[in-house]
Design an enzyme around this catalytic site. Structure first.
Site, PDB file in Angstrom:
ATOM      1  N   HIS A   7       0.810  -1.209   0.000  1.00 49.01           N
ATOM      2  CA  HIS A   7       0.000   0.000   0.000  1.00 49.01           C
ATOM      3  C   HIS A   7       0.849   1.267   0.000  1.00 49.01           C
ATOM      4  O   HIS A   7       1.930   1.301   0.574  1.00 49.01           O
ATOM      5  CB  HIS A   7      -0.898   0.037   1.247  1.00 49.01           C
TER       6      HIS A   7
ATOM      7  N   LYS B 145       4.955   7.298   7.727  1.00 49.10           N
ATOM      8  CA  LYS B 145       4.438   6.542   8.865  1.00 49.10           C
ATOM      9  C   LYS B 145       5.557   5.865   9.626  1.00 49.10           C
ATOM     10  O   LYS B 145       6.651   5.645   9.090  1.00 49.10           O
ATOM     11  CB  LYS B 145       3.394   5.526   8.434  1.00 49.10           C
TER      12      LYS B 145
ATOM     13  N   TYR C 142       0.497   1.689  13.600  1.00 51.75           N
ATOM     14  CA  TYR C 142       0.898   2.664  12.600  1.00 51.75           C
ATOM     15  C   TYR C 142       0.731   4.051  13.209  1.00 51.75           C
ATOM     16  O   TYR C 142      -0.299   4.347  13.785  1.00 51.75           O
ATOM     17  CB  TYR C 142      -0.021   2.623  11.371  1.00 51.75           C
TER      18      TYR C 142
ATOM     19  N   ASP D 212      -6.552  -6.030  -2.109  1.00 50.71           N
ATOM     20  CA  ASP D 212      -5.173  -6.471  -2.298  1.00 50.71           C
ATOM     21  C   ASP D 212      -5.067  -7.581  -3.333  1.00 50.71           C
ATOM     22  O   ASP D 212      -4.114  -7.627  -4.105  1.00 50.71           O
ATOM     23  CB  ASP D 212      -4.563  -6.917  -0.968  1.00 50.71           C
TER      24      ASP D 212
END
Length: 182
Positions: free
Chosen positions: A62, A71, A131, A167
């Site tokens: 991603h 991140k 995250y 995905d």
């Protein structure tokens, strides 16, 4: 806690020093002074998220279009095989990828700059991943790359278990690169 550069330009590995004794473990998982010393504004992060995955699950690959998304990723419990791909055209490590073995035992974190794709495979049942991101999530900017793209040839360590429909339907890297250049 210390930080080290990795194979991918701008991707940093933060390694804490967990304190383990007969009671269990204590670890600092984020330190604003260390993050600042690494050249990252610790106040830039606006959202924390958690995902839990069963063994073999692959999430990713991603990234976000537009301004992208930086991140910090950490496996808080269990273990994951974590992958970062550099898709920043001006980067000296453009189109290179690297992997990390992150565990709840080590509590290491990876800083992933905007413009890099990220994915992981859960190595334990379960694996919890946290995250810390620098922009509020906007689903219209979500981009996925095929987890099994032959151009990347990522050696996922376990057979693929469950994956999201998104995905599973993700396009090849070449298609995503063309999309990002428009």
């Amino acid at each position: 806690m210390e930080f080290n550069e990795t194979k991918i330009h701008g991707v940093l590995l933060f390694t804490p020093a967990p304190h383990v004794d007969e009671r269990g473990m204590f670890s600092r998982t984020f330190d604003a002074d260390v993050v600042r010393a690494a050249g990252i504004d610790p106040c830039s992060f606006v959202q924390d998220s958690l995902s839990r995955s069963a063994k073999g699950v692959i999430r990713g690959l991603h990234l976000r279009s537009g301004q992208g998304e930086a991140k910090i990723v950490r496996c808080s419990s269990g273990a994951i095989f974590d992958v970062v791909i550099d898709l920043r055209r001006q980067s000296p490590t453009y189109l290179q990828w690297t992997s990390f073995h992150l565990t709840g035992e080590s509590q290491s974190s990876i800083y992933i700059p905007a413009g890099c794709a990220h994915g992981f495979q859960a190595m334990t049942d379960p694996a919890d991943i946290t995250y810390r991101i620098d922009r509020a999530h906007d689903p219209s900017e979500d981009v996925s790359i095929a987890w099994n793209d032959p151009e990347l040839a990522i050696p996922w360590p376990l057979p693929k278990a469950l994956m999201s429909e998104r995905d599973l339907a993700a396009p090849a890297l070449a298609h995503v690169l063309a999309l990002l250049s428009t």
